[in-house]
Enzyme design. Structure first.
Site: not given
Length: 363
Positions: A89, A142, A152-153, A242, A297, A306-307, A309
């Protein structure tokens, strides 16, 4: 928008210390083609606009090179950046501490993230001055130009970026203000980053989702109709929405590698029951401590990791009685270790963040 070529008459390529150790120990200067030279970088940190790192070596094309390197030029309109990835990611990191607004617009971020005509990334992240007593502020655009609350990542890459900017070593932690609230990453002795992701939000209206709550104001294993199929979904917010699914009415355990993610993912993301759109995780249960997932995402499409996620997946798995609170979440880019602690209700994510390259781009 013009970009510096990978190797041109005026471009430097800077490598990591680990690679450079291998390079300098295995290649002699006499083995290089005549148009290349090796030189020691003199700058002490990546704050220098040339993005040459101390104790590193660079290979520079010198044939017909102008007196001033492209990366040394300081004219307006040049964006210096570092690209990082967390399990594939990938993000463009920008030192934005000298400005209260991002240095690129959402439209420029779309161009930068383009993998054919730009740098290529899942998003552009800006390291900004902290507010409300925090050490730093993190904002992100994004690849479609939208601005999510958190990533997260991305926050692991952010932590590594800050450590590299400040040229600090060893275990350390700091506070980050995000659209999802306070996030506290801690760089471990092994280089991985452990992040206190805070508490999950389960109340349906706060996720947000229009699906009716069916368990203590939360949506847990509720039916969602898409293209004639009923998906069993659990909704979780990690500061961003999510939708997690482990099964359909016909399939009790998904085989995630068989899914056509590009076809089904957007139908979840843009479904009317998700007023802010949603990230969607499709999960296969290997055991009560091992989950395999693929993610679509919001604003970025299919990504390798996806962290937030992965955190949402473990929360959903616990709520559905499918896993323990401490799990390995396998993503296409690699594993993340996720713990949902019962004593403080916080979720902790541990995983890698690695530098890819340094560069400059004309906006």
């Amino acid at each position: 928008m013009a970009m510096a070529a990978s190797i041109s008459n005026s471009t430097n390529i800077t490598y990591s210390r680990r690679y450079l150790h291998h390079l300098t120990s295995s290649i002699k200067p006499s083995q290089l083609p005549s148009q290349f030279k090796i030189f020691k970088s003199t700058s002490s940190s990546i704050q220098n606009p040339s993005f040459r790192v101390s104790a590193s070596m660079s290979i520079e094309a010198t044939q017909k090179a102008p007196q001033i390197s492209f990366l040394d030029r300081k004219e307006s309109g040049v964006l210096h950046f570092v690209k990082y990835h967390g399990l594939g990611n990938d993000f463009i990191l920008v030192d934005n501490r000298d400005s209260v607004e991002p240095k690129v617009t959402p439209d420029q971020a779309v161009k930068l993230c383009d993998r054919n005509f730009g740098v290529g990334a899942d998003g552009v992240i800006f390291a900004m001055r902290g507010i409300n007593g925090t050490d730093y502020t993190m904002r992100i655009f994004n690849s479609d130009g939208s601005e999510p609350e958190m990533c997260g990542n991305g926050v692991r890459c952010f932590a590594r970026f800050i450590a590299d900017l400040d040229d600090t070593q060893g275990k350390q932690s700091f506070t980050i203000h995000t659209g999802a609230g306070l996030i506290v990453p801690e760089i471990q002795d092994d280089g991985k980053v452990k992040v206190d992701m805070g508490q999950p939000v389960l109340r349906a209206l706060d996720v947000p989702t229009k699906l009716p709550a069916n368990k203590d104001q939360a949506v847990v294993k509720a039916g969602l109709e898409i293209d004639g199929a009923t998906w069993n979904v659990t909704c979780v917010s990690m500061g961003n929405p999510h939708c997690v699914t482990f099964s359909t009415s016909e399939c009790k355990n998904l085989l995630v590698d068989d899914l056509n993610l590009s076809e089904i993912g957007p139908k979840f993301e843009h479904h009317e029951v998700f007023p802010a759109r949603t990230n969607t995780e499709f999960v296969q249960v290997y055991s009560r401590s091992h989950l395999k997932m693929r993610v679509w995402e919001r604003g970025a499409g299919a990504t390798l990791a996806c962290g937030t996620g992965a955190c949402a997946v473990v929360v959903a798995a616990v709520l559905e009685g499918l896993s323990e609170r401490n799990c390995t979440a396998d993503l296409p880019g690699g594993p993340l270790e996720i713990e949902w602690r019962e004593e403080d209700n916080h979720i902790y994510m541990t995983g890698p963040a690695e530098v890819v390259f340094y560069g400059s781009v004309l906006l």
